[in-house]
Design a protein around this motif. Structure first.
Motif, PDB file in Angstrom:
ATOM      1  N   ILE A   2     -39.816 -17.968  -5.750  1.00  0.00           N
ATOM      2  CA  ILE A   2     -40.512 -19.187  -5.371  1.00  0.00           C
ATOM      3  C   ILE A   2     -39.505 -20.336  -5.399  1.00  0.00           C
ATOM      4  CG2 ILE A   2     -42.344 -20.802  -5.991  1.00  0.00           C
ATOM      5  CD1 ILE A   2     -43.738 -18.306  -7.325  1.00  0.00           C
ATOM      6  N   VAL A  83     -47.713 -23.871  -8.548  1.00  0.00           N
ATOM      7  CA  VAL A  83     -46.844 -22.798  -9.050  1.00  0.00           C
ATOM      8  C   VAL A  83     -47.674 -21.536  -9.317  1.00  0.00           C
ATOM      9  CG1 VAL A  83     -45.402 -22.044 -10.994  1.00  0.00           C
ATOM     10  CG2 VAL A  83     -45.099 -24.326 -10.035  1.00  0.00           C
ATOM     11  N   ASP A  84     -48.813 -21.706  -9.976  1.00  0.00           N
ATOM     12  CA  ASP A  84     -49.678 -20.559 -10.269  1.00  0.00           C
ATOM     13  C   ASP A  84     -50.184 -19.919  -8.976  1.00  0.00           C
ATOM     14  OD1 ASP A  84     -49.302 -21.100 -12.959  1.00  0.00           O
ATOM     15  OD2 ASP A  84     -51.176 -22.227 -13.155  1.00  0.00           O
ATOM     16  N   ALA A  86     -48.679 -20.011  -6.060  1.00  0.00           N
ATOM     17  CA  ALA A  86     -47.530 -19.350  -5.429  1.00  0.00           C
ATOM     18  C   ALA A  86     -47.277 -17.980  -6.067  1.00  0.00           C
ATOM     19  CB  ALA A  86     -46.285 -20.222  -5.531  1.00  0.00           C
ATOM     20  N   LYS A  87     -47.398 -17.898  -7.377  1.00  0.00           N
ATOM     21  CA  LYS A  87     -47.201 -16.611  -8.064  1.00  0.00           C
ATOM     22  C   LYS A  87     -48.227 -15.584  -7.584  1.00  0.00           C
ATOM     23  CE  LYS A  87     -45.132 -18.588 -12.232  1.00  0.00           C
ATOM     24  NZ  LYS A  87     -45.365 -18.955 -13.634  1.00  0.00           N
ATOM     25  N   ALA A  88     -49.471 -16.007  -7.396  1.00  0.00           N
ATOM     26  CA  ALA A  88     -50.508 -15.090  -6.914  1.00  0.00           C
ATOM     27  C   ALA A  88     -50.187 -14.616  -5.496  1.00  0.00           C
ATOM     28  CB  ALA A  88     -51.877 -15.766  -6.948  1.00  0.00           C
ATOM     29  N   GLU A  90     -47.169 -14.478  -4.154  1.00  0.00           N
ATOM     30  CA  GLU A  90     -45.974 -13.634  -4.252  1.00  0.00           C
ATOM     31  C   GLU A  90     -46.371 -12.204  -4.638  1.00  0.00           C
ATOM     32  OE1 GLU A  90     -41.566 -14.265  -6.045  1.00  0.00           O
ATOM     33  OE2 GLU A  90     -43.198 -14.561  -7.484  1.00  0.00           O
ATOM     34  N   THR A  91     -47.280 -12.078  -5.578  1.00  0.00           N
ATOM     35  CA  THR A  91     -47.771 -10.770  -6.006  1.00  0.00           C
ATOM     36  C   THR A  91     -48.432 -10.019  -4.853  1.00  0.00           C
ATOM     37  OG1 THR A  91     -48.096 -11.574  -8.245  1.00  0.00           O
ATOM     38  CG2 THR A  91     -49.330  -9.617  -7.650  1.00  0.00           C
ATOM     39  N   ASN A  99     -42.970 -24.316  -3.736  1.00  0.00           N
ATOM     40  CA  ASN A  99     -43.744 -25.228  -4.563  1.00  0.00           C
ATOM     41  C   ASN A  99     -43.239 -26.639  -4.298  1.00  0.00           C
ATOM     42  OD1 ASN A  99     -45.423 -26.159  -6.796  1.00  0.00           O
ATOM     43  ND2 ASN A  99     -43.492 -26.388  -7.903  1.00  0.00           N
TER      44      ASN A  99
END
Length: 130
Positions: A2, A83-84, A86-88, A90-91, A99
């Motif tokens: 990210i 950020v949270d 984006a992590k989801a 990315e997964t 971000n």
């Protein structure tokens, strides 16, 4: 991975790359009444009441952004929910996630006010209200 960009860098990327998509992950109330960048797609990460996690977030983004290699920029109030989110993504296979640091309103200043030390609006980038 990210990437992090400040609001001006994010705006420049959106202008230079027609495949880039901006997702506003704030609540519907924030998006409508506080304001949002033009053409920002609203998909809430958390929603009122109680700031509950939107369990359909990834699915809703996939409906808007089918190309998982396209640059996806994520914006919230101050840079944490994005950020949270984006992590989801990315997964779930999204490859170019960005971000937007400082978010739309920026951090709190010494008087606990936003929009005075950072954020999309502070940097005089285009925005509108509903």
């Amino acid at each position: 991975m990210i990437e992090n960009l400040d609001p001006k860098q994010a705006w420049a990327l959106l202008q230079d790359n027609p495949s880039a998509v901006l997702i506003d992950v704030r609540t519907a109330i924030e998006h409508s009444f506080v304001g949002h960048p033009p053409k920002a797609i609203h998909v809430a990460w958390k929603e009122f009441p109680g700031m509950q996690l939107n369990t359909a977030f990834v699915e809703q983004v996939q409906q808007q952004v089918a190309d998982k290699s396209a640059p996806v920029l994520l914006l919230c109030r101050s840079g944490q929910r994005s950020v949270d989110a984006a992590k989801a993504l990315e997964t779930n296979g999204y490859q170019h996630l960005i971000n937007i640091l400082e978010g739309f309103e920026g951090p709190l200043d010494e008087n606990k006010h936003r929009n005075t030390v950072g954020g999309w609006r502070f940097h005089d980038l285009p925005w509108q209200q509903s």
